[in-house]
Design a protein around this motif. Structure first.
Motif, PDB file in Angstrom:
ATOM      1  N   ALA A 123       0.856  -1.181   0.000  1.00 61.60           N
ATOM      2  CA  ALA A 123       0.000   0.000   0.000  1.00 61.60           C
ATOM      3  C   ALA A 123       0.895   1.234   0.000  1.00 61.60           C
ATOM      4  O   ALA A 123       1.893   1.289   0.722  1.00 61.60           O
ATOM      5  CB  ALA A 123      -0.924   0.017   1.211  1.00 61.60           C
ATOM      6  N   ASP A 149      -4.783  10.089  -0.969  1.00 57.99           N
ATOM      7  CA  ASP A 149      -4.961   8.939  -1.860  1.00 57.99           C
ATOM      8  C   ASP A 149      -4.228   7.747  -1.271  1.00 57.99           C
ATOM      9  O   ASP A 149      -3.301   7.897  -0.468  1.00 57.99           O
ATOM     10  CB  ASP A 149      -4.415   9.257  -3.243  1.00 57.99           C
ATOM     11  N   LEU A 201      -2.951   3.693  -2.714  1.00 59.50           N
ATOM     12  CA  LEU A 201      -2.863   2.709  -3.787  1.00 59.50           C
ATOM     13  C   LEU A 201      -2.542   1.379  -3.133  1.00 59.50           C
ATOM     14  O   LEU A 201      -1.524   1.249  -2.444  1.00 59.50           O
ATOM     15  CB  LEU A 201      -1.777   3.101  -4.788  1.00 59.50           C
ATOM     16  N   PHE A 228      -2.056  -2.798  -3.582  1.00 63.18           N
ATOM     17  CA  PHE A 228      -1.739  -3.826  -4.560  1.00 63.18           C
ATOM     18  C   PHE A 228      -1.573  -5.133  -3.842  1.00 63.18           C
ATOM     19  O   PHE A 228      -1.037  -5.195  -2.769  1.00 63.18           O
ATOM     20  CB  PHE A 228      -0.447  -3.435  -5.299  1.00 63.18           C
ATOM     21  N   SER A 261       7.666   9.177  -7.059  1.00 62.84           N
ATOM     22  CA  SER A 261       6.519   8.399  -6.605  1.00 62.84           C
ATOM     23  C   SER A 261       5.172   9.068  -6.851  1.00 62.84           C
ATOM     24  O   SER A 261       4.170   8.644  -6.279  1.00 62.84           O
ATOM     25  CB  SER A 261       6.671   8.116  -5.118  1.00 62.84           C
ATOM     26  N   LYS A 279      -0.534   8.781  -0.028  1.00 60.87           N
ATOM     27  CA  LYS A 279      -0.332  10.191  -0.360  1.00 60.87           C
ATOM     28  C   LYS A 279      -1.162  10.975   0.653  1.00 60.87           C
ATOM     29  O   LYS A 279      -2.375  10.757   0.778  1.00 60.87           O
ATOM     30  CB  LYS A 279      -0.821  10.491  -1.777  1.00 60.87           C
ATOM     31  N   PHE A 310       3.131   9.958  -3.738  1.00 58.46           N
ATOM     32  CA  PHE A 310       2.986   8.961  -2.680  1.00 58.46           C
ATOM     33  C   PHE A 310       4.259   8.990  -1.855  1.00 58.46           C
ATOM     34  O   PHE A 310       5.351   8.782  -2.378  1.00 58.46           O
ATOM     35  CB  PHE A 310       2.733   7.568  -3.266  1.00 58.46           C
TER      36      PHE A 310
END
Length: 93
Positions: A7, A89, A91, A93, A50, A10, A53
């Motif tokens: 993970a 934010d 992200l 995965f 990045s 941001k 992030f």
């Protein structure tokens, strides 16, 4: 084969360094407070590539079921709730 969870975070511009540091410290403790986590590492970006992030986590679990237990654990859910206050934010995965 182990299951890897990644993970990236941001944070909102108004999030203070103290808030971020506190949150990352809380995240680091999940490895010892949530069963079935083989390893958990956190880190800050140093590459400046990045796309905003700034922090991340990599955790390792034996199975997908163990990862789901991690997702559902009250300590992880508390972290996610606190994160929502200062994240711009995320992200996963």
């Amino acid at each position: 084969m182990p299951v890897i969870h990644i993970a990236l975070f941001k944070f909102k511009p108004e999030a203070s360094a103290a808030q971020i540091d506190s949150l990352i410290a809380e995240l680091s403790k999940l490895a010892s407070s949530v069963p079935d986590v083989i390893s958990l590492r956190t880190g800050a970006d140093f590459s400046h590539k990045s796309q905003g992030f700034t922090h991340g986590i990599v955790s390792e679990h034996a199975t997908r079921e163990d990862l789901q237990k991690y997702y559902d654990h009250p300590n992880h859910l508390a972290f996610v709730h606190r994160l929502a206050d200062i994240r711009e934010d995320v992200l996963v995965f």
